[in-house]
Every structure is written in C-alpha cells, then in structure tokens.
Design a protein around this motif. Structure first.
Motif, PDB file in Angstrom:
ATOM      1  N   LEU A 188     -80.154 -20.562  -6.593  1.00 25.52           N
ATOM      2  CA  LEU A 188     -78.866 -21.016  -6.064  1.00 25.52           C
ATOM      3  C   LEU A 188     -77.796 -19.933  -6.201  1.00 25.52           C
ATOM      4  O   LEU A 188     -76.965 -19.745  -5.296  1.00 25.52           O
ATOM      5  N   GLU A 197     -81.643 -22.426 -10.930  1.00 22.62           N
ATOM      6  CA  GLU A 197     -80.278 -21.916 -10.876  1.00 22.62           C
ATOM      7  C   GLU A 197     -80.232 -20.480 -10.375  1.00 22.62           C
ATOM      8  O   GLU A 197     -79.281 -20.085  -9.682  1.00 22.62           O
ATOM      9  N   ALA A 200     -75.864 -18.117  -3.026  1.00 26.07           N
ATOM     10  CA  ALA A 200     -74.405 -18.119  -2.935  1.00 26.07           C
ATOM     11  C   ALA A 200     -73.854 -16.718  -2.732  1.00 26.07           C
ATOM     12  O   ALA A 200     -72.810 -16.530  -2.088  1.00 26.07           O
ATOM     13  N   ASN A 243     -79.417 -35.855  -7.155  1.00 30.93           N
ATOM     14  CA  ASN A 243     -78.575 -34.893  -7.870  1.00 30.93           C
ATOM     15  C   ASN A 243     -78.663 -33.506  -7.253  1.00 30.93           C
ATOM     16  O   ASN A 243     -77.671 -32.771  -7.199  1.00 30.93           O
ATOM     17  N   LEU A 244     -79.850 -33.146  -6.780  1.00 31.31           N
ATOM     18  CA  LEU A 244     -80.016 -31.820  -6.185  1.00 31.31           C
ATOM     19  C   LEU A 244     -79.251 -31.723  -4.868  1.00 31.31           C
ATOM     20  O   LEU A 244     -78.622 -30.701  -4.578  1.00 31.31           O
ATOM     21  N   LYS A 297     -76.566 -33.150  -4.080  1.00 35.40           N
ATOM     22  CA  LYS A 297     -75.116 -33.125  -4.281  1.00 35.40           C
ATOM     23  C   LYS A 297     -74.593 -31.726  -4.556  1.00 35.40           C
ATOM     24  O   LYS A 297     -73.384 -31.480  -4.436  1.00 35.40           O
ATOM     25  N   ASP A 298     -75.475 -30.796  -4.921  1.00 36.25           N
ATOM     26  CA  ASP A 298     -75.056 -29.421  -5.203  1.00 36.25           C
ATOM     27  C   ASP A 298     -74.574 -28.768  -3.906  1.00 36.25           C
ATOM     28  O   ASP A 298     -75.261 -28.807  -2.880  1.00 36.25           O
ATOM     29  N   SER A 299     -73.382 -28.180  -3.938  1.00 34.79           N
ATOM     30  CA  SER A 299     -72.790 -27.595  -2.733  1.00 34.79           C
ATOM     31  C   SER A 299     -73.641 -26.449  -2.191  1.00 34.79           C
ATOM     32  O   SER A 299     -73.718 -26.230  -0.972  1.00 34.79           O
ATOM     33  N   ARG A 300     -74.297 -25.702  -3.073  1.00 36.82           N
ATOM     34  CA  ARG A 300     -75.121 -24.584  -2.615  1.00 36.82           C
ATOM     35  C   ARG A 300     -76.372 -25.080  -1.887  1.00 36.82           C
ATOM     36  O   ARG A 300     -76.793 -24.491  -0.888  1.00 36.82           O
ATOM     37  N   VAL A 301     -76.960 -26.179  -2.368  1.00 40.95           N
ATOM     38  CA  VAL A 301     -78.097 -26.768  -1.657  1.00 40.95           C
ATOM     39  C   VAL A 301     -77.644 -27.302  -0.307  1.00 40.95           C
ATOM     40  O   VAL A 301     -78.346 -27.152   0.705  1.00 40.95           O
ATOM     41  N   GLN A 302     -76.455 -27.910  -0.285  1.00 41.80           N
ATOM     42  CA  GLN A 302     -75.918 -28.396   0.986  1.00 41.80           C
ATOM     43  C   GLN A 302     -75.714 -27.248   1.964  1.00 41.80           C
ATOM     44  O   GLN A 302     -75.983 -27.379   3.168  1.00 41.80           O
ATOM     45  N   ASP A 303     -75.266 -26.103   1.455  1.00 44.43           N
ATOM     46  CA  ASP A 303     -75.055 -24.937   2.308  1.00 44.43           C
ATOM     47  C   ASP A 303     -76.391 -24.431   2.867  1.00 44.43           C
ATOM     48  O   ASP A 303     -76.480 -24.040   4.038  1.00 44.43           O
TER      49      ASP A 303
END
Length: 637
Positions: A86, A83, A90, A127-128, A130-136
């Motif tokens: 991430l 976390e 961000a 699950n990882l 799906k996190d918007s920050r990982v996608q970014d």
C-alpha cells in the motif's frame, strides 16, 4: 502436419507472386530491388508453429513484448507485509496494470499473514476495502479495464473472487464483462483458471463467465498440452459436459507420461467422484504410478489411489502390491481415519494383504481409544468381507466388544444390522447382539426403502437368525425364525457352472427327480445348488418323504435312514473368492459353516476345477470322487 504444409504453401505462394510481378513489369534492377524490399515489408515472415500451440509466441516475439520492470513492481515483489504494498502504491502507482498486479500481491500477502477472507476473519474484506489506498487501486482498475493485459485481468477477477466480493459489485461486473468480450482470445490456461476458480459460484455473471470458458475449452480442447491443466479441469468435472470430459480423458491418455504423482492423484480422485471407469486411462496411469519413486508415494497419494481403485472396481495387483509395500512401514503413524479408509478401499477390491491387515489390527489394539464408533464399524465390516482373522484375535476382539457394548444399541438400524452380521461372519456375535435384531420392531424398520436394499437386509436377518439357532443352540429366550421375513426370490440367471452342475447331478441320480433337489432355498438364508441323501454305499436315496428341517415346509414325515448322509452341493463362482486368491470371502465361509452345522456334508465345486471338465463322463467321475472325499472327511472328524 497440416500446419507445416500451410507454412510451406505460404512461403511458395509469396515467392511465386514476387517472381510473377517482377517478370510482368520488367523493372530495372534498382526499382526491382526496392520492390522486393517493399514486398518483404508488407509480407511478414511466416512463423512455423504447431496448431495445438494456439497463439503462443516464439522466443523472438516474446522478447519484444516483455514489459519493463517498474519501480512499483520491484517494490511489490519485495514486500513482506500488506502495508508495504500500500505504501509503494501510494508513492509510485500509476497505471491500471500496475494496480492489478499490486492488488494480486496484496491479496496473497493478506492470505499469508492473516488467514482467510471469510470464516476466520469475517470483517477482513470490509476493513480492507475501507482503506483509501485500496480504493485508489480499485478505482484505477475500474477506470481503465479495457487496457489491462489478459494475465492481469485474470488476476483481478481471481482476486475479487478470493475476497468474496458480492456478485453485484460494479467493479466485479465490469471485469466479468471485459472477460466475456475477450474470452475467445484467452489462452487455454487462463480459461482453465476461470473454470477452476469460478465453478460453483453463485451469481448470473459468474455462471456466464464459467460457461463461456467451458464452451471455448470444448471447442479448443486440442490446444491443451500440459498435465496440470487437465488435472485441474477434471476436478471440476461435475460442471462440464460429458463431451468435454471425454476429450479431457483422451488428452490425459495422450500425455500420461508427463503427469506427476500429484496430477495422477487428482485425476484418480476426479474419476472416482464422477464414477467414470475409463479402463485405458486407468491402465496407463497404473503403469505410470509403478514408475514413480518411493519419495513421491505420499500417504495422501496412497489413500486416494486405493479409494479410486475401490470406487471404480479396477483391479491391478502390481499397483496393490506397491501400495501395500509403501503403506506398511507407515501404519504406526497413520490416523484412525486413514487406517479405516485404506482397509475399506482394499476390502471393496477383495484384496487381502495379510501383513498389512495385521498391521491395521495392531494399530487398533494400540490406539483403540482414538477410533470413533463408525470407524470401528467399518473396520469390522471390512475384516468380515475378507474373512480376515487377526493373529492377536483375543486381544483385538476384547477391545471391539468393549467399544461396541455401550454404543451398538445407539446405531441406526441399517448400520446395526451390518455390524452384527459382520460379527456373525467373524464368529464373534453374542446372543445379546442377535436377539434385539430379530424383534418385529427392528424388522419393520428394515422393510422400508429401496426394494433391492430391503431384500439384502432380509437375507442378513435370516443369516443372523441362523447364527443364533445353529451356533448358539439352547440360548434362553431364543426367538423362532422371523415370521415377517421370507427368502427373497432371486431373478438372476444361473451361471454356466451352476446350470452345468445341476445337469450333471441329474445324470448322477439317473434322472430320478425324487432323489435330487436343485436350487434349494433354506430357512437359513442360503441357496443350495443341489441336495442329495446317500446311504452307506454313497448311493442316492429317495428324499421326497424324508424330514427336511432346512426347508420352510419341513419336508416329509420320515426320519433320515441309519447310516445315511445329507449332501449339499455348492458351486463357488469367481466372485466368491478374494482377488488373486482361492480363499472364500467371509459371506461364503459363513454359508459353508452354517450348512455344516445344519447337518449337511458340503461338497464344494469351484469354478476353476469344474470348467476344466469338458465331457459328461469327466463330470460324473469328478462328482463321485468329491462325494467319496467329503464323506470320508466327515467320518474322520
């Protein structure tokens, strides 16, 4: 040497061209000075470098290219949980290189805190993602793949492989395509990372990346200059061409002194897996192993070394002594699997270290409940191969019989035959072990398969039948010798000792073929090099008409004359003895015992005595002396 000559030539060429240009134009001193400055700017200083170093930079060059540590990189390095990374991304994330570094550290922390991506946590990757920050982070990488540095590009590819991303994922395909474009410019260490992590993966792009890296390594193998890369690549040898493996072995031999104990262990395991018996490399590593301190002799290292030496059949007594001395104090803490594996490896090498094997036997006595049936079978077969009898024989075998009593019938036919045969060697086979193996139903199970294997097990069945008839005479319901098993015809040529002994025996009986049999195949499964019957004066008699229960034909119809003795001459070769020993291996000790129980006086002719005899007169005198001693010893009994 070639690189240094090129450097000097370049410098001389630069000086000569400048001098020639200055003389031709005859410029005034100020102009000439500016021309010299201009030439110096357009002709960069040549950096002296070895050819094997490839495109590595000097200290001055590397200082100019060291990237500045950004605030995001500092936060990522200090993160203790995923976390933290991430949150840092961000707030401070910008470039694709920063995204690549953040994704790498994120993956490492996830592995450290939550276990594997697949297996223990099957939905972790989903699950990882799906996190918007990982996608970014991933979007930032995919939008600027060409601008990512080589090291970060490798980290991203490795991370996606660790996360077990599908081979059709667009981001993964984009990264792989970029790697294929850059593969010629990648340093050999990064190429080895591609092979190490990508070998064996499915998917067309994965295979293409690994093959391209292997091709570059095969072309640029001279650049490899560290032991870790060599050991890493050799562990993936099943995916490489024989040419590349040969060159890696050459490099390993060149850099043998720089290999750590762990690197040596990995290379030994790789060579054993590939069944590559490179004697120069094995000798070099054996010397290096002997130089290592005791603190580096871990139990996995010892076990893997013993396995590799056994698998490759490479003998080095000094290394074996070191292995035994390092392993002996640790035996009480070993697992049953380690004991079995270590004993089996040394058994293949025919190397018997009595204190160590005594410790193995005591380990089984103390922890027999922890041994599985296959482990116990391997331990018994190893003891039989080396003809080793523990000092606490009764206690050891009582536990062995108790463990095998209920499980022997459940073993597969081949393993059951091997175990019972081993018990015959150790003189521990009971009639209830032997009789089931002589039934036609069991014999038929052993008659299917490889011809060499079938022949080997037919011999073992004859030995088992001989044990029942010779060592347990009068047992109720004793079956006859198996009718469906015949003595296999051996196609192997005679050894020098065997052929010379048979010729000398013929001279001993004066050329009388009726007084001598050579190459006698007995019903017990053993071959005798020579058979004689001598009277009370140790003179040969005619054996053609005498009864011969050891032959399948039964021989003649006349009984053995009073006072006569039947002699069996056996030539012992180098493979019949243990390593660095003159003690017979278990198979041949059982042969000697069976022949004696069958009524023969065995006359042993070991190779190390026979080959020292150079003339026929010495050989005849040697045989006569051997006969006198053997008969005298038998009479003394």
């Amino acid at each position: 040497m070639a690189s240094r000559l090129l450097v000097r030539y370049a410098r001389l060429l630069g000086r000569a061209s400048s001098q020639t240009a200055a003389a031709a134009t005859r410029l005034p001193p100020p102009v000439a000075g500016s021309a010299e400055l201009q030439r110096a700017q357009c002709w960069p200083q040549v950096v002296e470098r070895y050819m094997c170093e490839g495109q590595t930079m000097t200290k001055e060059e590397s200082v100019k290219h060291i990237p500045k540590v950004t605030q995001l990189a500092d936060l990522v390095e200090k993160a203790t949980v995923p976390e933290d990374i991430l949150l840092a991304w961000a707030e401070h994330g910008q470039t694709a290189n920063e995204a690549a570094h953040a994704l790498k550290q994120l993956t490492l922390l996830v592995l450290k805190t939550k276990g594997k991506f697949n297996g223990d946590a099957p939905n972790l990757t989903l699950n990882l993602m799906k996190d918007s920050r990982v996608q970014d982070i991933i979007n930032t990488i995919s939008q600027a793949v060409p601008s990512i540095w080589n090291s970060n590009l490798m980290s991203v590819l490795r991370t996606l492989w660790i996360m077990d991303v599908p081979s059709t994922d667009p981001v993964l395909v984009s990264i792989q395509t970029e790697v294929l474009w850059r593969v010629r410019k990648l340093p050999y260490k990064q190429l080895s990372i591609l092979v190490d992590w990508g070998a064996g993966r499915e998917g067309e792009n994965n295979v293409a990346v690994v093959n391209a890296a292997l091709k570059q390594l095969e072309l640029r193998w001279t650049e490899i200059s560290d032991a870790k890369t060599i050991s890493t690549l050799m562990n993936k040898g099943q995916h490489m061409s024989p040419t590349l493996i040969d060159r890696l072995e050459d490099k390993a031999l060149e850099l043998a002194e720089s290999f750590s104990s762990e690197d040596i262990r990995r290379v030994f395991v790789a060579m054993a897996a590939l069944n590559r018996r490179s004697v120069p490399l094995l000798r070099a590593f054996s010397y290096q192993v002997l130089q290592k301190p005791s603190s580096e002799f871990t139990t996995p290292l010892i076990m893997d070394l013993a396995f590799a030496y056994g698998k490759l059949n490479f003998n080095h007594s000094q290394v074996f002594q070191r292995i035994a001395s390092e392993l002996l104090p640790r035996v009480p803490e070993l697992t049953s699997g380690d004991v079995t594996r270590g004993a089996k490896s040394l058994g293949f090498l025919k190397w018997l270290h009595i204190p160590l094997f005594e410790a193995f036997a005591e380990h089984y006595i103390a922890k027999s409940h922890k041994y599985s049936t296959p482990q116990l079978c391997n331990l018994v077969m190893t003891f039989a191969r080396l003809n080793f009898q523990p000092s606490k024989r009764e206690e050891f075998y009582s536990k062995v019989h108790a463990a095998l009593g209920g499980s022997l019938s459940d073993l597969k036919p081949l393993l059951k035959t091997d175990v019972v045969w081993a018990l015959c060697v150790l003189e521990q086979a009971k009639p209830n072990y032997l009789m089931p193996l002589l039934k036609q139903s069991h014999i038929k199970k052993l008659s299917v398969g490889n011809p060499v294997q079938v022949e080997n097990y037919q011999l073992k069945l004859l030995h088992i039948a001989a044990t029942l008839h010779l060592e347990h005479p009068g047992s109720p319901n004793t079956p006859p010798f198996p009718s469906g098993v015949s003595f296999p015809t051996s196609s192997s040529p005679l050894s020098p000792t065997q052929s010379s002994l048979r010729g000398a025996l013929l001279s001993l009986v004066g050329g009388r073929t009726d007084a001598l049999r050579t190459g006698v195949d007995t019903v017990y499964g053993w071959t005798i090099d020579g058979e004689l019957v001598v009277d009370y004066d140790n003179k040969p008699v005619d054996i053609s008409k005498l009864k011969a229960p050891h032959l399948s034909s039964g021989g003649g119809d006349q009984a053995l004359p009073a006072g006569a003795q039947r002699l069996a001459f056996v030539a012992w070769e180098f493979p019949n003895f243990g390593s660095k020993s003159r003690d017979l291996l278990g198979r041949f000790a059982m042969m000697k015992r069976h022949l004696q129980l069958a009524g023969f006086i065995t006359v042993e002719v070991p190779y190390f005595e026979w080959l020292d005899l150079k003339v026929d007169r010495q050989k005849l005198a040697y045989l006569k002396d051997k006969i006198r001693k053997a008969v005298a010893e038998d009479m003394a009994k």
